[in-house]
Write an enzyme that holds these catalytic residues in place. Structure first.
Site, PDB file in Angstrom:
ATOM      1  N   ILE A  77       0.855  -1.190   0.000  1.00  0.00           N
ATOM      2  CA  ILE A  77       0.000   0.000   0.000  1.00  0.00           C
ATOM      3  C   ILE A  77       0.889   1.237   0.000  1.00  0.00           C
ATOM      4  O   ILE A  77       1.736   1.411   0.880  1.00  0.00           O
ATOM      5  CB  ILE A  77      -0.927   0.013   1.230  1.00  0.00           C
ATOM      6  CG1 ILE A  77      -1.887  -1.188   1.194  1.00  0.00           C
ATOM      7  CG2 ILE A  77      -1.705   1.329   1.291  1.00  0.00           C
ATOM      8  CD1 ILE A  77      -2.836  -1.220   0.020  1.00  0.00           C
ATOM      9  N   LYS A  78       0.691   2.099  -1.009  1.00  0.00           N
ATOM     10  CA  LYS A  78       1.502   3.312  -1.110  1.00  0.00           C
ATOM     11  C   LYS A  78       0.847   4.451  -0.340  1.00  0.00           C
ATOM     12  O   LYS A  78      -0.335   4.735  -0.505  1.00  0.00           O
ATOM     13  CB  LYS A  78       1.672   3.729  -2.575  1.00  0.00           C
ATOM     14  CG  LYS A  78       2.707   2.923  -3.326  1.00  0.00           C
ATOM     15  CD  LYS A  78       2.839   3.394  -4.763  1.00  0.00           C
ATOM     16  CE  LYS A  78       3.667   4.651  -4.882  1.00  0.00           C
ATOM     17  NZ  LYS A  78       3.873   5.030  -6.305  1.00  0.00           N
ATOM     18  N   LEU A  79       1.658   5.093   0.471  1.00  0.00           N
ATOM     19  CA  LEU A  79       1.221   6.230   1.282  1.00  0.00           C
ATOM     20  C   LEU A  79       2.245   7.347   1.155  1.00  0.00           C
ATOM     21  O   LEU A  79       3.451   7.082   1.103  1.00  0.00           O
ATOM     22  CB  LEU A  79       1.124   5.834   2.758  1.00  0.00           C
ATOM     23  CG  LEU A  79       0.179   4.700   3.149  1.00  0.00           C
ATOM     24  CD1 LEU A  79       0.553   4.159   4.518  1.00  0.00           C
ATOM     25  CD2 LEU A  79      -1.247   5.199   3.156  1.00  0.00           C
TER      26      LEU A  79
END
EC number: 2.2.1.2
Length: 318
Positions: A130-132
């Protein structure tokens, strides 16, 4: 051997694209997407089946039109990830809505939702990152998500303070934006004439690399947003490098030997890690870096704008 093949000997090569056809062609280990790349692929009309499936999913779930738009948008991101995973052996990075970048609770909730969508479609979620954005709130979200088995890729990383905070939180992977750091200095003509070993983006990544390896942090470093081949060539040996399609093509056409520039074996290890940054220390140190403040804000605004454009597109379709 071409330079892409040499690079793959020392570094895990990742494609930064939502174009599935090119991913098939260059056979990277991993792939990353972001709202800008997803929007570009959606508007290309090459992947209408993903859009149609996502819209149908949203209609089946129901709710008002805005709810359906959100659900369709999430499913589009996951849909591209599902397709890309068919052609790579490693990870896909799927980015959450950048408008949530200052809300830890909502980031955690959105990440869990995306992982459930992957799981419901038969995907091994250990292959999904998951990219944050690397804000304090998102770094804390990544810390919490790792405790429940969800791994994260902290993106839009420009300052050493961001890198330190990510290491303190034991996040899985960070993406220092080499090219966008370079862009900022070029804007003010602060790096001319060009030399790769004095490139501010290259220097920033090297500093993070040596710090992480010296103190034994496990967080993976993935150089990102490259503008020049020379930047990539100067960082051979970095854990991972994510590369645009244009630069992948250039690397595949060059026959010169690439030398490993970053070598963990040459770094003297220290057993005791530095004290973790507090929130106030992080915010002060990040704020001291004018480039990082400007580029992080700009990146979040751009990804937010592209997310909104995607939602406007879906609103008209639903």
């Amino acid at each position: 051997m071409n330079q892409l093949e040499y690079l793959k000997k020392y570094t895990t090569v990742v494609v930064d694209s939502g174009d599935i056809n090119y991913i098939k062609k260059y056979q990277p280990n991993d792939a990353t997407t972001n709202p800008t790349l997803i929007l570009k692929s959606v508007l290309s009309n090459k992947y209408n089946y993903i859009i149609d499936n996502s819209i149908q999913y949203a209609k089946d779930i129901g709710g008002n039109k805005l709810t359906q738009v959100k659900n369709a948008s999430d499913m589009i991101s996951v849909g591209f990830g599902i397709e890309i995973l068919k052609y790579i052996p490693g990870y896909i990075s799927t980015e959450i809505d950048a408008r949530l970048s200052f809300n830890t609770k909502k980031c955690v909730s959105k990440a869990i939702k995306l992982i459930k969508l992957y799981n419901n479609n038969g995907i091994d979620t250990s292959r999904v990152l998951i990219k944050l954005a690397a804000t304090w709130e998102c770094i804390e979200a990544a810390r919490q998500l790792k405790k429940i088995g969800i791994l994260c890729n902290l993106t839009l990383l420009f300052s050493f303070a961001q890198a330190r905070a990510c290491a303190d939180a034991d996040v899985f992977l960070i993406s220092p934006f080499v090219g966008r750091i370079y862009d900022w200095y070029q804007k003010f003509n602060l790096n001319s004439p060009y030399c790769s070993n004095t490139d501010p983006g290259v220097i920033a990544l090297k500093k993070i690399f040596f710090y992480y390896k010296k103190y034994g942090y496990k967080t993976i470093i993935m150089g990102a947003s490259f503008r020049k081949l020379e930047q990539i060539q100067e960082l051979v040996g970095c854990d991972r490098i994510t590369i645009s399609l244009d630069l992948l093509k250039q690397l595949s056409m060059k026959k010169d030997i690439l030398i490993k520039k970053l070598d963990v074996k040459k770094i003297t290890k220290v057993n005791t890690k530095p004290n973790a940054l507090s929130e106030s220390e992080f915010r002060f140190l990040h704020n001291e870096d004018a480039m990082a403040v400007e580029k992080l804000s700009e990146g979040i605004r751009q990804f937010s704008s592209d997310q909104q454009e995607l939602e406007n597109f879906l609103f008209d379709k639903l």
